[in-house]
Motif scaffolding. Structure first.
Motif, short mmCIF file in Angstrom:
data_model
loop_
_atom_site.label_atom_id
_atom_site.label_comp_id
_atom_site.label_asym_id
_atom_site.label_seq_id
_atom_site.Cartn_x
_atom_site.Cartn_y
_atom_site.Cartn_z
N UNK A 22 0.99 -0.95 -0.12
CA UNK A 22 0.03 -0.07 -0.24
C UNK A 22 0.67 0.99 0.04
N UNK A 23 0.35 2.00 -1.09
CA UNK A 23 1.64 3.32 -1.11
C UNK A 23 1.63 3.91 0.24
N UNK A 24 0.98 4.38 0.85
CA UNK A 24 0.83 5.57 2.25
C UNK A 24 1.28 4.37 3.43
N UNK A 25 1.76 3.42 3.57
CA UNK A 25 1.95 2.67 4.51
C UNK A 25 4.10 2.27 3.51
N UNK A 26 3.93 1.96 2.40
CA UNK A 26 5.29 1.66 2.58
C UNK A 26 6.20 3.00 2.02
N UNK A 27 5.43 4.31 1.64
CA UNK A 27 6.48 5.88 1.95
C UNK A 27 6.58 5.80 3.42
N UNK A 28 6.22 6.04 4.59
CA UNK A 28 6.43 5.47 5.55
C UNK A 28 7.06 4.74 5.83
N UNK A 39 8.97 -1.90 -4.22
CA UNK A 39 8.49 -2.93 -5.93
C UNK A 39 7.54 -2.08 -6.35
N UNK A 40 7.41 -1.59 -7.16
CA UNK A 40 7.10 -0.58 -8.29
C UNK A 40 5.98 -1.18 -9.32
N UNK A 41 5.09 -1.48 -9.92
CA UNK A 41 4.43 -2.06 -10.41
C UNK A 41 4.28 -1.12 -11.95
N UNK A 42 4.65 -1.88 -12.90
CA UNK A 42 4.77 -0.93 -14.35
C UNK A 42 3.44 -0.11 -14.57
N UNK A 43 1.90 -0.22 -13.77
CA UNK A 43 1.03 0.45 -14.39
C UNK A 43 0.05 1.14 -12.91
N UNK A 44 1.58 1.65 -12.92
CA UNK A 44 0.97 2.47 -11.65
C UNK A 44 0.83 3.82 -12.13
N UNK A 45 0.37 4.48 -11.24
CA UNK A 45 0.11 6.23 -11.76
C UNK A 45 0.79 6.78 -11.60
N UNK A 46 0.42 7.57 -12.56
CA UNK A 46 1.99 8.18 -12.57
C UNK A 46 2.27 9.45 -11.85
N UNK A 47 1.66 9.73 -10.79
CA UNK A 47 1.99 10.18 -9.19
C UNK A 47 2.64 9.55 -8.02
N UNK A 48 1.83 7.74 -8.10
CA UNK A 48 2.10 7.33 -7.77
C UNK A 48 4.13 6.77 -7.81
N UNK A 49 3.87 7.15 -8.96
CA UNK A 49 5.45 6.51 -9.85
C UNK A 49 5.88 7.77 -8.99
N UNK A 50 5.85 8.81 -9.25
CA UNK A 50 6.59 9.70 -8.65
C UNK A 50 6.56 9.85 -7.25
N UNK A 78 -2.76 -11.12 -2.43
CA UNK A 78 -3.32 -10.20 -1.62
C UNK A 78 -4.22 -10.13 -2.96
N UNK A 79 -5.34 -9.10 -3.52
CA UNK A 79 -5.82 -8.13 -4.70
C UNK A 79 -4.71 -8.00 -5.64
N UNK A 80 -5.44 -7.24 -6.74
CA UNK A 80 -3.60 -5.94 -6.65
C UNK A 80 -3.93 -4.86 -5.86
N UNK A 81 -1.73 -4.55 -6.42
CA UNK A 81 -1.03 -3.99 -4.95
C UNK A 81 0.04 -3.06 -6.18
N UNK A 82 -0.37 -2.09 -5.92
CA UNK A 82 1.40 -1.19 -7.36
C UNK A 82 2.59 -1.54 -6.22
N UNK A 83 2.35 -0.70 -4.91
CA UNK A 83 3.51 -0.75 -4.41
C UNK A 83 3.37 -1.34 -3.05
#
Length: 100
Positions: A22-28, A39-50, A78-83
């Motif tokens: 999850x983005x928030x937990x990973x950033x923390x 690990x970041x998925x190739x199909x992450x949104x531009x905002x999340x990727x940045x 789990x289901x889909x995870x972006x990061x």
């Protein structure tokens, strides 16, 4: 076949309690200095990727790209995870070797 090896190792790290998703937990975790690999998925949104890329660069955490969010989520049961962040040095080093 290479794909399933890193996914299996990530699943093992998840069962060992060494994965945060999850983005928030990973950033923390990156900010706290606990994340050893992100690990970041190739199909992450531009905002999340940045956001994730900038945090990893600033805090000196290695970042690897994986094919898509469904592969990443499925690897940790789990289901889909972006990061996802790996918090164990050994798992992180091995995953980075497999993904590079």
């Amino acid at each position: 076949m290479k794909n399933s090896r890193w996914a299996s190792l990530l699943g093992l790290a998840q069962r060992a309690g060494k994965v945060v998703s999850g983005e928030g937990l990973v950033v923390k975790e990156v900010q706290r200095g606990k994340a050893r690999l992100v690990l970041l998925s190739e199909d992450a949104s531009a905002n999340t990727e940045k956001k994730v890329t900038d945090k990893c660069t600033f805090y000196g955490v290695p970042l690897c790209k994986v094919p898509d969010r469904y592969t990443l989520g499925g690897a940790i049961g789990k289901d889909a995870r972006v990061v996802v962040a790996v918090t164990d040095e050994g798992f992180a080093r091995q995953l980075q070797t497999m993904l590079d």
